[in-house]
Design a protein around this motif. Structure first.
Motif, PDB file in Angstrom:
ATOM      1  N   LEU A 351      67.304   7.883  58.762  1.00 13.41           N
ATOM      2  CA  LEU A 351      67.134   7.833  60.211  1.00 13.41           C
ATOM      3  C   LEU A 351      65.676   8.097  60.575  1.00 13.41           C
ATOM      4  O   LEU A 351      64.906   8.653  59.789  1.00 13.41           O
ATOM      5  N   ARG A 352      65.301   7.711  61.771  1.00  7.70           N
ATOM      6  CA  ARG A 352      63.944   7.954  62.246  1.00  7.70           C
ATOM      7  C   ARG A 352      63.775   9.426  62.589  1.00  7.70           C
ATOM      8  O   ARG A 352      64.609  10.016  63.271  1.00  7.70           O
ATOM      9  N   GLY A 353      62.689  10.015  62.110  1.00  3.23           N
ATOM     10  CA  GLY A 353      62.409  11.398  62.441  1.00  3.23           C
ATOM     11  C   GLY A 353      62.395  12.315  61.235  1.00  3.23           C
ATOM     12  O   GLY A 353      62.564  11.889  60.087  1.00  3.23           O
ATOM     13  N   THR A 354      62.207  13.604  61.498  1.00  6.56           N
ATOM     14  CA  THR A 354      62.097  14.621  60.449  1.00  6.56           C
ATOM     15  C   THR A 354      63.475  15.176  60.109  1.00  6.56           C
ATOM     16  O   THR A 354      64.134  15.752  60.968  1.00  6.56           O
ATOM     17  N   PRO A 355      63.912  15.031  58.860  1.00  4.98           N
ATOM     18  CA  PRO A 355      65.204  15.609  58.460  1.00  4.98           C
ATOM     19  C   PRO A 355      65.040  17.017  57.893  1.00  4.98           C
ATOM     20  O   PRO A 355      64.013  17.345  57.311  1.00  4.98           O
ATOM     21  N   THR A 356      66.070  17.836  58.099  1.00  2.00           N
ATOM     22  CA  THR A 356      66.129  19.155  57.467  1.00  2.00           C
ATOM     23  C   THR A 356      67.341  19.193  56.544  1.00  2.00           C
ATOM     24  O   THR A 356      68.464  18.942  56.986  1.00  2.00           O
ATOM     25  N   LEU A 357      67.086  19.482  55.274  1.00  6.18           N
ATOM     26  CA  LEU A 357      68.153  19.639  54.281  1.00  6.18           C
ATOM     27  C   LEU A 357      68.423  21.124  54.083  1.00  6.18           C
ATOM     28  O   LEU A 357      67.497  21.938  54.069  1.00  6.18           O
TER      29      LEU A 357
END
Length: 531
Positions: A351-357
């Motif tokens: 997805l567009r944007g910053t991911p947090t795992l």
């Protein structure tokens, strides 16, 4: 509008709960040296930044979210020297370090509160929220603690109530007081001067309360089965307009320092209210945490509408972000199952944007059973119910097949998963079909393709159980197809040109050519690129 690509826009953030990541001194509890010992793993995995839940001095009534000294490391986690060494070694590996900032409340043992409750005339009395009893006696209003029961506790010595949105041992600070604002800004400067790269701001929307302390209205959707906090809407105890000014002030502090220091906010809000926290002229939070996926119905059409609504609501120039799991909510594998956890991984990393795992999601950790005699979460000890209790999402990271999964040489503070001898990093690194290697491959693929790191998002539609979308940047166009069902699906009519499969969640089919019609197996996700 040209997009300026600050480091945090391209980054993938990895959330670490320090108590549960790695124990280095064999007390059964994780610590800062343990995190430092595992930095090479994080580099191997391919993340760009780590966010650490609190490790500050604390009586641990809420496992660190009751802070007694914001500028000290609790001995449970090590020392300031341990933190400095972690920061230096993380930066040497080009890993950014984000800290948890807990500005809404302190511990009741914090020197500020001990002074505040000493007398009504104490200079720090107005640093906290003190009110007289209601005219007929009892709490000043009907506000409820997030951990159940009244949000007000009566102090016999001074004959007033103090407010606490959480435990009575976590009194709320009065952010309407300029002295509180100045003191907390100094806390940020203390850590920024040490070199941290940003902060996740705990319960950011709670920082200001209604000046008239009006009663919260009943929640019309409450059916009596959820936690006590759900009985009322938080109309007057949270998300007040004045919070924006405070956030803007914190942003000013971050902007004093070089290196694009990042501010993230914890905000459980509908999208239309969430996006306000980017601030006027985008001078608020860089990333107001987007938790929409935590409560979404796990179905292609619902997820597609959710993404579309969020993208449409973003202010011009605002950068999106996505979260699947965290330390307060059930893990993604617990919510959607092991097979769909792979779909979720492909979703959040494309997805567009910053991911947090969240730590452990990369090995498919789900809801780990916690026997009643091992419950450590204060909330679970105070209330009961299906949505209460955070321990199952905070269990130790599982590193190898040893008796304590390589986390410690003694019994950990919370249980391991029943299948920990197989569900661990050591075993899964050698299994080409594991979710661990899938996540690593997705992170590597994302890093190598500008379309995923910074490209536009365009829905291709949700055909039945399949969510389809495209990411594009310059001449690069990548299509993602995600089957949310456990039955095969055939996708056509999406206008896909001739492509080849770059990645499958099933770890095969690489380089297989596709045309207008694409067959997708049960619980399979595909990344397609031009052939």
């Amino acid at each position: 509008m040209e997009i300026v690509m600050f480091w945090w826009k391209k980054a993938v953030i990895y959330h670490i709960y320090p108590r549960s990541f790695q124990d280095s001194d064999d007390d059964g509890v994780g610590d800062l040296k343990g995190v430092r010992d595992r930095l090479d793993y994080l580099v191997w995995l391919g993340v760009d930044a780590i966010w650490l839940s609190p490790f500050y001095s604390s009586p641990m009534k809420d496992l660190g979210y009751d802070v007694s000294d914001y500028c000290a490391v609790d001995p449970l986690f090590g020392s300031m020297e341990c933190f400095d060494a972690l920061l230096i070694e993380a930066h040497a590996r080009e890993l950014r370090v984000i800290l948890d900032f807990v500005p809404n409340h302190t511990s009741s043992l914090h020197p500020w509160f001990l002074s505040s409750r000493r007398s009504r005339d104490d200079p720090k009395r107005e640093w906290y929220i003190w009110r007289d009893p209601a005219p007929g006696g009892g709490p000043p209003n009907n506000w409820v603690s997030h951990f159940g029961g009244s949000g007000w506790t009566f102090d016999e010595e001074t004959q007033q109530y103090y407010y606490h949105a959480f435990l009575e041992e976590q009194p709320d600070l009065n952010w309407r007081n300029p002295e509180v604002r100045a003191a907390m800004r100094d806390v940020l400067r203390f850590w920024l001067k040490r070199g941290v790269d940003g902060f996740r701001i705990d319960v950011a929307s709670h920082l200001v309360k209604d000046a008239a302390f009006r009663d919260n209205p009943p929640n019309p959707h409450y059916d009596g089965r959820g936690p006590d906090i759900q009985r009322l809407t938080q109309t007057y105890s949270s998300d007040q307009p004045e919070v924006q000014e405070i956030i803007a002030g914190l942003r000013q502090i971050a902007d004093e320092f070089e290196g694009d220091r990042l501010l993230i906010g914890e905000l459980y809000l509908p999208v239309d209210r969430l996006v306000r926290y980017y601030g006027e002229g985008l001078r608020g939070l860089h990333l107001p945490f987007n938790f929409q996926l935590l409560d979404a119905r796990w179905a292609a059409d619902d997820i597609c509408r959710l993404i579309d609504k969020y993208e449409a609501a973003l202010p011009e120039g605002a950068w999106p972000n996505w979260v699947l799991s965290n330390h307060d909510r059930p893990r993604i594998a617990a919510r959607v199952g092991e097979a769909q956890a792979r779909i979720a991984a492909m979703l959040i990393l494309t997805l567009r944007g910053t991911p947090t795992l969240y730590y452990g999601d990369e090995i498919g950790l789900g809801r780990v059973p916690v026997p009643s005699d091992r419950i450590r979460d204060t909330w679970a000890l105070r209330e009961s119910g299906p949505d209460v209790g955070r321990d199952p999402s905070r269990t130790p990271m599982q590193w190898d097949e040893g008796p304590f999964a390589g986390f410690s040489d003694r019994e950990p503070w919370l249980p391991l998963s029943p299948d920990h001898t197989k569900r661990n990093v050591s075993v899964m690194r050698e299994d080409k079909s594991s979710i661990l290697l899938l996540v690593r491959e997705l992170l590597d693929y994302r890093r190598k393709h500008a379309a995923l790191e910074q490209g536009a998002w365009r829905p291709l539609g949700s055909a039945g159980d399949v969510l389809a979308y495209e990411r594009a940047f310059g001449g690069e166009r990548i299509a993602i197809l995600l089957n949310f069902s456990d039955t095969p699906r055939r996708v056509d009519g999406l206008g896909l040109e001739t492509k080849r499969i770059a990645l499958s969640t099933h770890a095969d089919r690489r380089s297989e050519a596709t045309r207008e019609v694409v067959d997708i197996r049960p619980n399979e996700g595909l990344i397609l690129e031009s052939s």
